[in-house]
Scaffold this active site. Sequence first.
Site, PDB file in Angstrom:
ATOM      1  N   LEU A   1      45.651  51.177  40.183  1.00  0.00           N
ATOM      2  CA  LEU A   1      45.689  52.632  40.096  1.00  0.00           C
ATOM      3  C   LEU A   1      46.957  53.117  39.387  1.00  0.00           C
ATOM      4  CD1 LEU A   1      44.367  53.422  43.690  1.00  0.00           C
ATOM      5  CD2 LEU A   1      43.096  53.531  41.551  1.00  0.00           C
TER       6      LEU A   1
ATOM      7  N   GLY B   1      53.143  36.130  50.348  1.00  0.00           N
ATOM      8  CA  GLY B   1      52.693  36.235  48.955  1.00  0.00           C
ATOM      9  C   GLY B   1      53.751  36.888  48.082  1.00  0.00           C
ATOM     10  N   GLY B   2      53.304  37.375  46.924  1.00  0.00           N
ATOM     11  CA  GLY B   2      54.220  37.879  45.899  1.00  0.00           C
ATOM     12  C   GLY B   2      55.142  39.002  46.335  1.00  0.00           C
TER      13      GLY B   2
ATOM     14  N   GLY C   1      49.374  51.137  52.625  1.00  0.00           N
ATOM     15  CA  GLY C   1      50.323  50.866  51.544  1.00  0.00           C
ATOM     16  C   GLY C   1      50.445  51.945  50.484  1.00  0.00           C
TER      17      GLY C   1
ATOM     18  N   ASN D   1      52.716  32.596  57.858  1.00  0.00           N
ATOM     19  CA  ASN D   1      51.794  32.518  56.727  1.00  0.00           C
ATOM     20  C   ASN D   1      50.864  31.331  56.912  1.00  0.00           C
ATOM     21  OD1 ASN D   1      51.010  33.536  54.089  1.00  0.00           O
ATOM     22  ND2 ASN D   1      51.704  31.556  53.305  1.00  0.00           N
ATOM     23  N   ARG D   2      49.606  31.508  56.485  1.00  0.00           N
ATOM     24  CA  ARG D   2      48.626  30.423  56.611  1.00  0.00           C
ATOM     25  C   ARG D   2      49.187  29.128  56.023  1.00  0.00           C
ATOM     26  NH1 ARG D   2      43.150  31.351  53.381  1.00  0.00           N
ATOM     27  NH2 ARG D   2      44.682  31.413  51.698  1.00  0.00           N
TER      28      ARG D   2
ATOM     29  N   LYS E   1      54.524  38.229  39.328  1.00  0.00           N
ATOM     30  CA  LYS E   1      55.850  38.808  39.618  1.00  0.00           C
ATOM     31  C   LYS E   1      56.982  37.788  39.547  1.00  0.00           C
ATOM     32  CE  LYS E   1      54.214  42.719  42.280  1.00  0.00           C
ATOM     33  NZ  LYS E   1      54.367  43.589  43.445  1.00  0.00           N
TER      34      LYS E   1
END
Length: 275
Positions: free
Chosen positions: A15, A137-138, A244, A158-159, A66
């Site tokens: 977006l 993650g990132g 978020g 985290n997994r 990133k």
Amino acid sequence: MKKYLVIGNPIKHSLSPLVHNYWMNKHNLFNSIYEKRKIEEKDLKDIVKEIRDNELVGVNVTVPFKKLIIPFLDKLDFTAERTESVNTILKIKNKVVGYNTDRAGFALTIEELFPESNDGTISTVLQGKSIFILGAGGVTSSIIDALEQGGSKVFLSNRTKKKAEDLKKRYTKIEVLDWGKRPLVCDVVINTTSIGLTKDERIDIDFDDCKGDKNKLFYDLIYNPKETNFLKEARLRENITMNGQQMFLNQAKHAFNLWTKITPEIDDGVIKLLD
Ligand code: ATR
């Protein structure tokens, strides 16, 4: 024409073009345009070259690039260096520089959420709190980096445990938990995983003991859908919930300011665009 871009893969759902083009219009930057481009890892070098050659003025970087973009840049700002995460790029004095505006976007959002209880910094808002972060993650390093400055106890799960342990090498004060486990006390729970992007996905951790506690915050970095199961369950328990969207807008605001020196407003018009 001044060209701006967000790069990622996938990128269809971004977006960012809506938001930045809205602000560009609002501030009469009619010779500027912001687009999205789906790229592969092999294209990163060419993107940086386009910035170097002034074909692009500014670039936003999203999942999964990133960190991967970093070797191609000339310079990083402090936050990008610490977090090893770049989401905004521009050229300054012939150097292509990587910035991280996610961290500030997150910190500002937390500060805005508790305006009465702080002196304007995330540190005081979260002083003494127990914070549980799901995912590595990132974007997770930006969240931890903001929290680390505060006087809070941060737990991370985290997994893929190794990714959490890698973050602990840089942020030594955090405590890593096995996936599925949780700290006994959680004042703030932040979902940075992608679980919930699909409507029926849910996080299988029991927070029933938080029922009726209106001081506990459940924060999901996902903003589309607006209410993940993680947030729905928290709302039904009467906890504070936050998606978020505001962090997304705040990071975009900082990026826009880096590129144009204008601080855009998060007004009703821009919020409506995201509905
Ligand atoms: P990346 O890992 O490439 O940076 P991301 O979208 O930023 O991608 O992060 C995805 C996060 O969601 C990761 O923490 C991921 O866990 P793994 O590191 O184990 O992959 C987490 N995630 C995604 N799907 C998940 C699932 N079904 N169960 C648990 N965690 C999941």
